[in-house]
Design an enzyme around this catalytic site. Structure first.
Site, PDB file in Angstrom:
ATOM      1  N   SER A  68      -4.735  45.857  35.133  1.00 24.72           N
ATOM      2  CA  SER A  68      -3.617  45.405  35.742  1.00 24.72           C
ATOM      3  C   SER A  68      -2.810  46.807  35.943  1.00 24.72           C
ATOM      4  CB  SER A  68      -2.870  44.363  35.145  1.00 24.72           C
ATOM      5  OG  SER A  68      -1.431  44.229  35.350  1.00 24.72           O
ATOM      6  N   ASN A  99      -8.057  27.328  32.883  1.00 25.93           N
ATOM      7  CA  ASN A  99      -6.800  27.521  33.726  1.00 25.93           C
ATOM      8  C   ASN A  99      -7.114  27.458  35.270  1.00 25.93           C
ATOM      9  OD1 ASN A  99      -3.969  27.923  34.020  1.00 25.93           O
ATOM     10  ND2 ASN A  99      -4.293  30.048  34.910  1.00 25.93           N
ATOM     11  N   ARG A 152      15.548  39.454  33.456  1.00 31.65           N
ATOM     12  CA  ARG A 152      14.340  38.733  32.786  1.00 31.65           C
ATOM     13  C   ARG A 152      13.792  39.868  31.679  1.00 31.65           C
ATOM     14  NH1 ARG A 152       8.880  36.531  35.471  1.00 31.65           N
ATOM     15  NH2 ARG A 152       8.477  38.759  36.103  1.00 31.65           N
ATOM     16  N   LEU A 200       6.837  35.045  40.944  1.00 31.60           N
ATOM     17  CA  LEU A 200       7.758  34.962  42.199  1.00 31.60           C
ATOM     18  C   LEU A 200       6.991  34.030  43.288  1.00 31.60           C
ATOM     19  CD1 LEU A 200      10.194  35.714  43.601  1.00 31.60           C
ATOM     20  CD2 LEU A 200       9.344  37.653  44.275  1.00 31.60           C
ATOM     21  N   LYS A 255      -5.154  44.313  28.389  1.00 26.81           N
ATOM     22  CA  LYS A 255      -5.748  44.950  29.264  1.00 26.81           C
ATOM     23  C   LYS A 255      -5.888  46.333  28.818  1.00 26.81           C
ATOM     24  CE  LYS A 255      -5.904  41.414  32.439  1.00 26.81           C
ATOM     25  NZ  LYS A 255      -7.158  40.846  32.606  1.00 26.81           N
ATOM     26  N   TYR A 274      -0.035  40.149  26.429  1.00 31.39           N
ATOM     27  CA  TYR A 274      -1.205  40.323  27.522  1.00 31.39           C
ATOM     28  C   TYR A 274      -1.401  41.594  28.097  1.00 31.39           C
ATOM     29  CZ  TYR A 274      -2.479  39.974  32.417  1.00 31.39           C
ATOM     30  OH  TYR A 274      -3.187  40.333  33.620  1.00 31.39           O
TER      31      TYR A 274
HETATM   32  P1  NAD Z   1      -6.652  32.583  36.690  1.00 29.87           P
HETATM   33  O1  NAD Z   1      -6.318  32.059  35.517  1.00 29.87           O
HETATM   34  O2  NAD Z   1      -6.397  31.793  37.896  1.00 29.87           O
HETATM   35  O3  NAD Z   1      -8.355  32.927  36.525  1.00 29.87           O
HETATM   36  C1  NAD Z   1      -8.965  33.197  35.505  1.00 29.87           C
HETATM   37  C2  NAD Z   1     -10.041  32.214  35.196  1.00 29.87           C
HETATM   38  O4  NAD Z   1     -10.632  32.527  34.056  1.00 29.87           O
HETATM   39  C3  NAD Z   1      -9.765  30.760  35.222  1.00 29.87           C
HETATM   40  O5  NAD Z   1     -10.469  29.920  36.016  1.00 29.87           O
HETATM   41  C4  NAD Z   1      -9.943  30.196  33.918  1.00 29.87           C
HETATM   42  O6  NAD Z   1     -10.378  29.059  33.606  1.00 29.87           O
HETATM   43  C5  NAD Z   1     -10.945  31.191  33.417  1.00 29.87           C
HETATM   44  N1  NAD Z   1     -11.127  31.669  32.105  1.00 29.87           N
HETATM   45  C6  NAD Z   1     -10.168  31.943  31.019  1.00 29.87           C
HETATM   46  N2  NAD Z   1     -10.598  32.246  29.732  1.00 29.87           N
HETATM   47  C7  NAD Z   1     -12.117  31.988  29.856  1.00 29.87           C
HETATM   48  C8  NAD Z   1     -12.974  31.897  29.007  1.00 29.87           C
HETATM   49  N3  NAD Z   1     -12.676  32.397  27.712  1.00 29.87           N
HETATM   50  N4  NAD Z   1     -14.139  31.706  29.502  1.00 29.87           N
HETATM   51  C9  NAD Z   1     -14.457  31.571  30.895  1.00 29.87           C
HETATM   52  N5  NAD Z   1     -13.746  31.178  31.610  1.00 29.87           N
HETATM   53  C10 NAD Z   1     -12.180  31.645  31.223  1.00 29.87           C
HETATM   54  O7  NAD Z   1      -6.213  34.014  37.128  1.00 29.87           O
HETATM   55  P2  NAD Z   1      -6.060  35.244  38.212  1.00 29.87           P
HETATM   56  O8  NAD Z   1      -4.888  35.224  38.632  1.00 29.87           O
HETATM   57  O9  NAD Z   1      -7.183  34.666  39.036  1.00 29.87           O
HETATM   58  O10 NAD Z   1      -6.593  36.337  37.452  1.00 29.87           O
HETATM   59  C11 NAD Z   1      -7.796  36.677  37.035  1.00 29.87           C
HETATM   60  C12 NAD Z   1      -8.067  38.024  36.390  1.00 29.87           C
HETATM   61  O11 NAD Z   1      -7.044  39.101  36.921  1.00 29.87           O
HETATM   62  C13 NAD Z   1      -7.244  37.893  34.950  1.00 29.87           C
HETATM   63  O12 NAD Z   1      -8.026  38.708  34.045  1.00 29.87           O
HETATM   64  C14 NAD Z   1      -6.099  38.456  35.022  1.00 29.87           C
HETATM   65  O13 NAD Z   1      -5.218  38.952  33.876  1.00 29.87           O
HETATM   66  C15 NAD Z   1      -6.114  39.597  35.939  1.00 29.87           C
HETATM   67  N6  NAD Z   1      -4.915  39.873  36.607  1.00 29.87           N
HETATM   68  C16 NAD Z   1      -4.131  38.882  37.404  1.00 29.87           C
HETATM   69  C17 NAD Z   1      -3.023  39.322  38.239  1.00 29.87           C
HETATM   70  C18 NAD Z   1      -2.250  38.277  38.640  1.00 29.87           C
HETATM   71  O14 NAD Z   1      -0.990  38.483  39.033  1.00 29.87           O
HETATM   72  N7  NAD Z   1      -2.782  37.293  39.124  1.00 29.87           N
HETATM   73  C19 NAD Z   1      -2.467  40.831  37.950  1.00 29.87           C
HETATM   74  C20 NAD Z   1      -3.300  41.734  37.426  1.00 29.87           C
HETATM   75  C21 NAD Z   1      -4.424  41.096  36.852  1.00 29.87           C
HETATM   76  C1  WQD Z   2       7.887  39.773  40.420  1.00 34.82           C
HETATM   77  C2  WQD Z   2       9.419  40.033  40.526  1.00 34.82           C
HETATM   78  C3  WQD Z   2      10.715  39.332  38.824  1.00 34.82           C
HETATM   79  C4  WQD Z   2      10.203  34.965  39.234  1.00 34.82           C
HETATM   80  C5  WQD Z   2       3.492  39.872  36.555  1.00 34.82           C
HETATM   81  C6  WQD Z   2       2.886  40.653  35.307  1.00 34.82           C
HETATM   82  C7  WQD Z   2       1.830  41.390  35.543  1.00 34.82           C
HETATM   83  C8  WQD Z   2       0.899  40.928  36.599  1.00 34.82           C
HETATM   84  C9  WQD Z   2       1.621  40.143  37.835  1.00 34.82           C
HETATM   85  C10 WQD Z   2      -1.027  40.500  35.302  1.00 34.82           C
HETATM   86  C11 WQD Z   2       9.989  40.369  39.285  1.00 34.82           C
HETATM   87  C12 WQD Z   2      11.225  38.500  40.081  1.00 34.82           C
HETATM   88  C13 WQD Z   2      10.078  36.243  39.483  1.00 34.82           C
HETATM   89  C14 WQD Z   2      11.366  34.241  39.347  1.00 34.82           C
HETATM   90  C15 WQD Z   2      12.475  36.524  39.959  1.00 34.82           C
HETATM   91  N1  WQD Z   2       0.022  40.125  36.107  1.00 34.82           N
HETATM   92  N2  WQD Z   2      11.235  37.055  39.741  1.00 34.82           N
HETATM   93  N3  WQD Z   2      12.364  34.977  39.781  1.00 34.82           N
HETATM   94  O1  WQD Z   2       6.610  40.588  36.571  1.00 34.82           O
HETATM   95  O2  WQD Z   2       5.633  41.973  38.664  1.00 34.82           O
HETATM   96  O3  WQD Z   2       4.009  40.856  37.124  1.00 34.82           O
HETATM   97  O4  WQD Z   2       2.352  39.122  36.971  1.00 34.82           O
HETATM   98  O5  WQD Z   2      -1.351  41.540  35.206  1.00 34.82           O
HETATM   99  O6  WQD Z   2       1.297  41.942  34.357  1.00 34.82           O
HETATM  100  O7  WQD Z   2       3.958  41.109  34.207  1.00 34.82           O
HETATM  101  O8  WQD Z   2       5.329  39.498  38.630  1.00 34.82           O
HETATM  102  O9  WQD Z   2       5.693  37.580  40.312  1.00 34.82           O
HETATM  103  O10 WQD Z   2       6.314  37.347  37.452  1.00 34.82           O
HETATM  104  O11 WQD Z   2       7.913  38.947  39.351  1.00 34.82           O
HETATM  105  O12 WQD Z   2      13.268  37.078  40.484  1.00 34.82           O
HETATM  106  O13 WQD Z   2      11.336  33.145  39.437  1.00 34.82           O
HETATM  107  O14 WQD Z   2      10.286  38.820  41.066  1.00 34.82           O
HETATM  108  O15 WQD Z   2      12.037  39.404  38.049  1.00 34.82           O
HETATM  109  O16 WQD Z   2      11.080  41.384  39.634  1.00 34.82           O
HETATM  110  P1  WQD Z   2       5.468  40.631  37.674  1.00 34.82           P
HETATM  111  P2  WQD Z   2       6.113  38.371  38.823  1.00 34.82           P
END
Ligand code: NAD
Ligand code: WQD
Length: 339
Positions: free
Chosen positions: A125, A36, A293, A201, A154, A150
């Site tokens: 998360s 990704n 949603r 978002l 976690k 998902y």
């Molecule tokens: P991202 O997808 O940009 O980064 C994840 C990276 O991990 C990618 O570069 C992907 O290629 C790599 N990857 C996935 N599976 C792999 C595997 N099996 N082996 C090696 N590499 C692998 O995501 P991000 O937004 O940077 O998120 C990073 C972490 O934080 C994730 O675990 C995600 O669940 C967690 N997280 C993200 C958010 C968010 O909203 N972005 C919120 C809470 C938690």
């Molecule tokens: C934020 C708000 C939507 C898109 C998700 C995962 C969570 C975490 C972060 C990893 C919500 C609204 C969104 C759109 C909208 N990831 N929205 N129109 O849902 O808080 O969290 O990402 O751990 O696990 O569930 O984030 O950015 O998707 O949404 O109105 O086109 O924006 O309904 O209220 P969310 P989000």
């Protein structure tokens, strides 16, 4: 000088964290299978850091690939970002999510134990809190069964880390519960590069702003909040990255389970975000109201006091920084990282 393996270090949060690690004097090694992310990010990271950061192409589920890294480097700790993160996709492909996120984490912890590397920081998360009973959410709030695969991965990896720490008390297990990461590095060189139409978002807002998407659909305006739209704790990705540095400073070689919320403590509604974005671009961002949603929680924002008191970390960047930096990244890279 500690050497830190950063799984998923080519991804959105990982790439920003690698930069802050270097600035703080750590030696990161990026480990990623690019499922990704794109290799093009590496040159951008090197440019910002002013040096070449070691990277290894590998998959956390493949023991030999992890062992090769531990054989080649003396690794002091691991920050584990690698995982799949799309809520909707996880409902369609639960086995892939359990395999990548849970089996992958298990393999990583197993190899760490084998090499006596016992410092583990995990990207958890706020999703583990589900629909919270009380906001702001403290670390004491109950962890709930998630409403999607998902989220459940976690919860499962958090428990796996805690059980391992009980069985092997030398482990330092740090569970960082992120709220909603947004924004990008000030340079505009790195940022979030979702595949296809964004689910989240902020990338949706930025793609409307640059004309890639027509208008934002706001999912629900009849929630019990001040303006009827959902409330979240948006945190700038650079603040989040700095939270990892502080967690390392504090928890490296400190046995135990350490849990921290990484959020700002401020909740913004979807309409607040649209208004902030409209201000940043100088005209009203096209939007309409649409159905709720499924699975969205009404409001979710952190009590970040524990991280401030124990790690000396707090978010510094505000909503204007978040919107300006997200927009700057999108404008400079309308198609993200092109290979
Ligand atoms: P991202 O997808 O940009 O980064 C994840 C990276 O991990 C990618 O570069 C992907 O290629 C790599 N990857 C996935 N599976 C792999 C595997 N099996 N082996 C090696 N590499 C692998 O995501 P991000 O937004 O940077 O998120 C990073 C972490 O934080 C994730 O675990 C995600 O669940 C967690 N997280 C993200 C958010 C968010 O909203 N972005 C919120 C809470 C938690
Ligand atoms: C934020 C708000 C939507 C898109 C998700 C995962 C969570 C975490 C972060 C990893 C919500 C609204 C969104 C759109 C909208 N990831 N929205 N129109 O849902 O808080 O969290 O990402 O751990 O696990 O569930 O984030 O950015 O998707 O949404 O109105 O086109 O924006 O309904 O209220 P969310 P989000």
């Amino acid at each position: 000088m500690s050497t830190i393996l950063v799984t998923g270090g080519a991804g959105y949060i990982g790439s920003h964290t690698v930069i802050e690690l270097v600035k703080a004097g750590y030696d990161p090694i990026i480990f990623d299978n690019f499922c990704n992310s794109k290799p093009a990010v590496l040159a951008r990271i090197n440019k910002i850091c002013g040096k070449n950061i070691p990277f290894v192409v590998g998959d956390i589920r493949i023991r030999e690939q992890l062992e090769a890294v531990f054989n080649n480097f003396k690794i002091d700790g691991v920050i584990h970002f690698a995982g799949l993160k799309a809520v909707g996709e996880s409902v369609q492909k639960p086995l892939e999510y359990y395999d990548n996120n849970v089996n992958g984490s298990r393999m990583l912890l197993s190899v760490m134990k084998q090499y006596n590397c016992k410092n583990f920081i995990f990207s958890s998360s706020a999703t583990v809190y589900g629909e919270p009973d009380v906001v702001p959410i403290t670390e004491q709030s109950p962890v709930k069964r998630a409403n999607c695969p998902y989220g459940q991965t976690k919860v499962d990896v958090e428990y796996m880390g805690e059980e391992l720490q009980k069985a092997d008390p030398e482990f330092s297990i740090v569970l960082l519960r992120y709220f909603n990461p947004v924004g990008a590095h000030k340079s505009g060189l790195i940022g979030e590069d979702p595949k296809g139409i964004p689910n989240n978002l902020m990338p949706y807002l930025t793609q409307v702003a640059v004309g890639k998407l027509k208008e934002l659909s706001i999912f629900g305006n009849d929630y019990p909040t001040k303006d009827g739209t959902c409330i979240r704790d948006y945190i700038h990705v650079v603040d989040l990255a700095l939270g990892h540095v502080k967690a390392l400073d504090h928890c490296l070689n400190k046995a135990g389970v350490h849990i921290y919320n990484l959020g700002t403590g401020v909740g913004y509604s979807v309409l607040d975000m649209v208004n902030a974005f409209s201000k940043a671009i100088g005209y009203e961002l096209p939007h309409k109201f649409a159905a709720r949603r499924p699975g969205d929680v009404v409001q979710c924002y952190a009590d970040p006091k524990k991280a401030k008191e124990e790690l000396g970390w707090e978010a510094k960047l505000n909503l204007d920084d978040m919107t300006a930096d997200s927009y700057n990244w999108q404008k400079n890279n309308p198609n993200g990282y092109e290979d």
